[in-house]
Design an enzyme around this catalytic site. Structure first.
Site, PDB file in Angstrom:
ATOM      1  CG  ASP A  90      -0.248   0.024   2.528  1.00 49.07           C
ATOM      2  OD1 ASP A  90       0.979   0.224   2.549  1.00 49.07           O
ATOM      3  OD2 ASP A  90      -0.915  -0.130   3.559  1.00 49.07           O
ATOM      4  CG  ASP A 264      -6.166  -5.454   1.928  1.00 51.19           C
ATOM      5  OD1 ASP A 264      -6.737  -4.772   1.059  1.00 51.19           O
ATOM      6  OD2 ASP A 264      -5.897  -5.014   3.055  1.00 51.19           O
ATOM      7  CB  CYS A 302     -11.084 -26.471   7.844  1.00 53.43           C
ATOM      8  SG  CYS A 302      -9.552 -25.547   7.594  1.00 53.43           S
TER       9      CYS A 302
HETATM   10 ZN   LIG Z   1      -8.764 -25.299   9.748  1.00 58.45          ZN
END
Ligand SMILES: [Zn+2]
Length: 374
Positions: A90, A264, A302
């Site tokens: 940035d 972001d 996950c």
């Molecule tokens: Zn995880």
């Protein structure tokens, strides 16, 4: 050769590739934030393994500590930090304008402020922002812009738009690292006329990519989503579009749907520091006693290094004992969660099924219990 190629579109959304001096960035892309040259607590190889293709570095912080000259002497930010993939920096403008107490004066030439580190007086101009980012050697440099807080008088917002354009035109002509892309930033808050004016002016300058700045800074969230929905498609279609500062699951899906290519947010690592995990069951506060004997992973779906091996009970134990591994496991998980979501959206765009994908994910989020207090 253009640095950006759109490979699929689905409604307003697109998937594509940004080609940089340090490799390709598949889009939509979530960019983990490495404020001080590190994605907090993680090794660059871990960040890469999570599926990140680009990380963000903060010009403001790296300028003051350790300084771009030191970093340049040590081979640039890639060599210095050990991350050899694409880096976006940035301009430092967001920090300068959001640390309101340290702001001294703004004029057409630049901005004067006090360093948050030691109070010394400092001045950023577009040329300074360009020179620092050239020293860092990032692959994508951002223009110095003026990001006013929400709710400022319209005249102040208009002045911010005017100066942002003035500065963008100067930065376009300023120094850059070899192969460095430079992105312009449109301001204008949620004001339809000023936002449109800023987009027109910045787009006309012909940057390698364009960003929407000055959104997701505390304004009404629905108004922010409405604004991005009409504003994103006004940015040049053949260049990457970057929405600065969004990274919650709903926000990611909605800006992708509006035609944004990159974004972001510090949310995943900051959430980790508060002892919380982003999951499809909502945000879990691991300090909560109900996890003390919970053998399940943070999120059943996950495959991150935390979920592969550790229970909620163990992560809770680490967090309540302030063990460093707790912070690391939560950071790994939260980043993976958002990177997976972004990759899922990208695949859905390629199949022409983004709408169904988004609806299903938003329904899961809506069904999740409200966030617990920490
Ligand atoms: Zn995880």
């Amino acid at each position: 050769m253009s640095a950006f190629e759109v490979t699929a579109t689905d409604g307003a959304a697109r998937a594509g590739v940004i080609r940089t001096a340090h490799g390709d960035i598949p889009t939509p892309a979530f960019m983990p934030v490495g404020t001080k040259g590190t994605v907090k607590s993680l090794h660059p190889d871990e960040v890469r393994a999570l599926g990140a293709h680009v990380i963000l570095g903060n010009t403001y912080h790296l300028h003051f500590r350790p300084g771009e000259d030191t970093i340049a002497e040590l081979g640039g930010l890639h060599a210095f930090s050990g991350w050899d993939g694409p880096i976006l920096t940035d301009s430092g403008g967001f920090q300068v304008f959001s640390l309101r107490d340290t702001l001294l004066a703004v004029d057409d030439d630049g901005v004067t402020f006090r360093s948050v580190y030691d109070g010394t007086q400092e001045r950023f101009t577009p040329e300074v922002a360009a020179r620092i980012q050239a020293g860092l050697g990032s692959d994508i440099a951002m223009c110095l812009d003026i990001c006013p807080p929400p709710g400022v008088p319209r005249a102040e917002l208009e002045e911010a738009v005017r100066r942002t354009t003035l500065w963008a035109a100067r930065q376009l002509e300023a120094e850059r690292a070899p192969g460095q892309l430079v992105f312009g930033i449109a301001q204008g808050g949620t004001d339809p006329e000023l936002r449109r004016r800023s987009i027109d002016e910045i787009s006309a300058l012909g940057f390698d990519g364009n960003a929407l700045g000055g959104l997701s800074v505390g304004e009404d969230r629905e108004l922010m989503f409405e604004t991005v929905a009409w504003a994103a498609p006004l940015l040049p279609a053949r260049r990457p579009r970057y929405f600065m500062g969004i990274g919650d699951p709903e926000g990611i899906l909605r800006v992708i749907g509006a035609g944004i290519d990159m974004f972001d947010c510090v949310l995943p690592t900051r959430t980790a520091r508060t002892g919380s995990a982003l999951t499809w069951e909502g945000r879990l506060n691991l300090r909560n006693a109900r996890f003390a004997r919970d053998p399940r992973p943070l999120d059943e779906s996950c495959a991150c290094p935390a979920c592969e091996r550790f229970s909620r009970a163990y992560v809770r134990h680490l967090v309540t004992q302030d063990e460093l591994l707790g912070l690391r496991l939560l950071s790994l998980h939260n980043l993976r969660f958002l990177l997976d979501l972004t990759a899922g959206a990208r695949a859905a765009i390629a199949r022409g099924e983004l709408q169904a994908f988004t609806a299903e994910r938003l329904a899961r989020l809506a069904a999740a219990p409200k966030e617990e207090a920490s």
